[in-house]
Design a protein around this motif. Structure first.
Motif, PDB file in Angstrom:
ATOM      1  N   VAL A 166       8.332  10.483   4.249  1.00 37.89           N
ATOM      2  CA  VAL A 166       7.406  10.240   3.249  1.00 37.89           C
ATOM      3  C   VAL A 166       7.346  11.389   2.061  1.00 37.89           C
ATOM      4  N   PRO A 167       7.061  12.650   2.596  1.00 33.05           N
ATOM      5  CA  PRO A 167       7.217  13.762   1.770  1.00 33.05           C
ATOM      6  C   PRO A 167       8.315  13.805   0.927  1.00 33.05           C
ATOM      7  N   ILE A 191       2.841   5.979  -2.503  1.00 33.88           N
ATOM      8  CA  ILE A 191       4.023   6.946  -2.806  1.00 33.88           C
ATOM      9  C   ILE A 191       4.421   7.241  -4.256  1.00 33.88           C
ATOM     10  N   SER A 192       3.970   5.970  -4.967  1.00 37.70           N
ATOM     11  CA  SER A 192       4.166   6.079  -6.453  1.00 37.70           C
ATOM     12  C   SER A 192       3.365   7.075  -7.286  1.00 37.70           C
ATOM     13  N   GLY A 249       0.843  -1.257  -0.119  1.00 37.20           N
ATOM     14  CA  GLY A 249      -0.088  -0.025   0.154  1.00 37.20           C
ATOM     15  C   GLY A 249       0.877   1.131   0.103  1.00 37.20           C
ATOM     16  N   THR A 250       1.736   1.255   0.812  1.00 30.58           N
ATOM     17  CA  THR A 250       2.569   2.489   1.010  1.00 30.58           C
ATOM     18  C   THR A 250       3.341   2.679  -0.150  1.00 30.58           C
ATOM     19  N   ASP A 268      11.042   2.052  -8.632  1.00 32.24           N
ATOM     20  CA  ASP A 268      12.108   3.088  -8.036  1.00 32.24           C
ATOM     21  C   ASP A 268      11.820   3.509  -6.674  1.00 32.24           C
ATOM     22  N   SER A 269      10.456   3.357  -6.323  1.00 30.33           N
ATOM     23  CA  SER A 269      10.191   3.949  -5.307  1.00 30.33           C
ATOM     24  C   SER A 269      10.882   3.282  -4.052  1.00 30.33           C
ATOM     25  N   SER A 270      11.550   1.869  -4.026  1.00 31.62           N
ATOM     26  CA  SER A 270      12.052   1.180  -3.198  1.00 31.62           C
ATOM     27  C   SER A 270      13.171   1.973  -2.811  1.00 31.62           C
TER      28      SER A 270
END
Ligand SMILES: Nc1ncnc2c1ncn2[C@@H]1O[C@H](COP(=O)(O)OP(=O)(O)O)[C@@H](O)[C@H]1O
Ligand SMILES: [Mg+2]
Lengths: 281, 250
Positions: free
Chosen positions: A143-144, A80-81, A75-76, A214-216
């Protein structure tokens, strides 16, 4: 035409349709065979992979136990993506307008942004925003910070997508808008962007799918996304391979799902443009 | 009566290429002027300079009392003036240039609603009137790509008229059309002329020119070679070059 002629013509016609139908039927069968073989190859390679992984002495009980914990990161990751791609679109739009601007300030700002971002690694940008900015007194939580970094990075690359979309709108329409007395802003808003943005939807979908992976990188900021959770439990229990496999499978699954929607969207939009340009010309 | 368009020694360069070398002419309200000339003689450029799609380099022009900005920086005042000139002057292009993402009626009301800030209902009422006038009302909810070229061009004319211009510019409005569709567009233009619209028309439809035009301007080598009534130009032109050109296109 006499009746015999008519009958002959009909028979000939029938012959043609029959052979045509046969061809279509054969093509369909060939396609089916192809798909079946592809599926077989996939299953084969997958089985082979499992055999290889078996050499790692995988602890399946452990995997099952921590699967829900890792899954919570999906979910996160998606969240984020989505926010990052939305921010990237905004930046890409302004970047593209700047790249196309005759004003040296806008053009300069846009090209500088694109050059810097393309010239530095994403991971450096992530750290600059998360660790560098606090040195200037700007503290952004993880996160931001991750969303900003990913958005800023992808925005620079996606400028090209938006630029191509805007440039695909014909000169003639722009002149027609001007000849009606529209200002540049009115022309952009009413004529160019509604058409251009439609064209950017499919390539933006592709960028989103890339972004999911890439969000990893924001795991470095301690964001509890998919990859972060995987390495966390992996390290704690010295079972890295197990958790990496779980994370990898989830990335893969999510990608396949979004890819499916993406290709449907692409097909639908291709049909739309065909319909639009196929008539009347 | 005062001329509605005054052009004095208008010059236009593309880089070093002198395309308009001092155009001077006046156009009276209600006049229909057909412009002819070889390809590349600057016919389109002349129309485009008048509504500032192209910038002129020198000379003077007054359009319905507004001075064409020539060699001036695009300040706020100049930009406003350009828009004012454009709203006084409708333009119809060879390639129609309708907005493909909007329906026919939305194409027609775009100018009034966005530029003139007209109320949408009023604009639609007037737009439908105009679409009836060009005989396109049944297609008002269609998209441009669903229309024939002739239909598109009639909609384009209605779209330009929706701004209630005093002058209409036509740049080869029938050149992109199949022969059988030319008539319907010329008909609309003829009716517009009968209603007293001031019109500048680049066209090689000499039948239309003979019937509708008050004057024909033959453009060549950057200037006006001949400017005479249609009968005179077509039967007994002052210049040998005009005769050669007309023989070539007729
Ligand atoms: N945007 C432009 N840039 C450079 N040259 C141009 C441009 N537009 C037109 N020209 C040149 O100006 C001349 C006049 O063009 P144009 O007004 O289109 O002629 P016409 O409409 O009479 O065929 C031609 O030589 C053409 O090549
Ligand atoms: Mg031309």
């Amino acid at each position: 035409m006499t009746t015999t002629d008519d009958a002959q013509a009909k028979a000939a016609d029938l012959g043609v349709t029959e052979t045509k139908l046969k061809h279509i039927e054969e093509a369909r069968k060939a396609k089916k065979r192809f798909v079946m073989w592809v599926a077989l190859v996939w299953v084969g390679i997958f089985a082979l992979l499992l055999l290889v992984f078996n050499q790692f002495n995988l602890d399946f009980k452990f995997m099952l136990k921590y699967l829900p914990f890792i899954m919570k990161g999906v979910g996160t990751t998606i969240y984020i993506s989505i926010f990052s791609i939305a921010f990237a679109c905004l930046l890409a739009l302004f970047g593209a307008l700047g790249r196309l601007s005759k004003n040296p300030i806008f053009y300069g700002a846009a090209t500088f942004y694109i050059s810097v971002i393309r010239g530095t690694p994403l991971i450096v940008q992530i750290f600059v925003i998360y660790l560098g900015l606090p040195q200037m007194g700007i503290v952004i939580s993880a996160v931001p910070a991750g969303i900003i970094a990913l958005g800023v990075n992808y925005g620079a690359y996606m400028t090209e997508i938006f630029r191509a979309g805007i440039q695909s709108i014909g000169r003639g329409q722009i002149e027609a808008a001007h000849s009606l007395g529209m200002t540049y802003a009115q022309m952009m808003k009413r004529v160019v962007l509604p058409q251009a943005l439609r064209l950017t939807i499919p390539p933006t979908g592709n960028e989103f799918i890339a972004m999911l992976k890439d969000s990893s990188l924001v795991n470095f900021l301690g964001v509890w996304e998919l990859f972060f959770r995987a390495i966390k439990v992996g390290r704690q229990n010295f079972r890295n391979m197990e958790t990496l496999i779980i994370a990898g499978l989830f990335y893969w699954l999510v990608t396949i799902i979004f890819q499916y929607f993406q290709s449907r969207l692409e097909k639908r939009m291709a049909k739309g443009t065909q319909k639009a340009s196929g008539m009347g010309h | 009566m005062e001329p509605i368009i005054i052009i004095k020694d208008l010059k236009k360069y593309f880089q070093h290429l002198l395309v308009l070398d001092g155009i001077t002419t006046n156009i009276m309200p209600g006049e229909v002027v057909v412009i002819i000339g070889r390809s590349g003689s600057g016919k389109s450029t002349l129309l485009r300079c008048l509504n500032v799609l192209e910038e002129s380099q020198s000379g003077y022009a007054l359009i319905d009392g507004i001075e064409l900005p020539i060699g001036q920086k695009r300040t706020r005042e100049v930009r406003k003036r350009i828009i004012e000139i454009r709203t006084h002057m409708g333009m119809v292009f060879q390639e129609f240039n309708l907005f493909p993402h909007r329906t026919i009626i939305d194409n027609v009301i775009e100018g009034p609603v966005i530029v003139k800030k007209e109320d949408r209902k009023t604009a639609i009422a007037r737009g439908e009137e105009l679409l009836s006038w060009v005989d396109m009302i049944e297609k008002k909810d269609y998209y441009p790509d669903q229309l024939s070229g002739g239909q598109k061009q009639r909609v384009a004319i209605a779209r330009a008229l929706a701004m209630e211009p005093k002058i209409m510019l036509f740049d080869e409005p029938t050149s992109a059309l199949d022969p059988e569709l030319i008539g319907e567009v010329l008909n609309v233009m003829k009716r517009l002329a009968e209603e007293g619209m001031t019109m500048l028309v680049v066209t090689h439809e000499m039948g239309f020119a003979r019937e509708v035009a008050d004057r024909i301007i033959f453009l060549g080598e950057g200037g006006i070679i001949e400017d005479n009534p249609p009968e005179k130009i077509m039967e007994n032109p002052d210049h040998e070059d005009t005769r050669l050109f007309l023989n070539h296109i007729l």
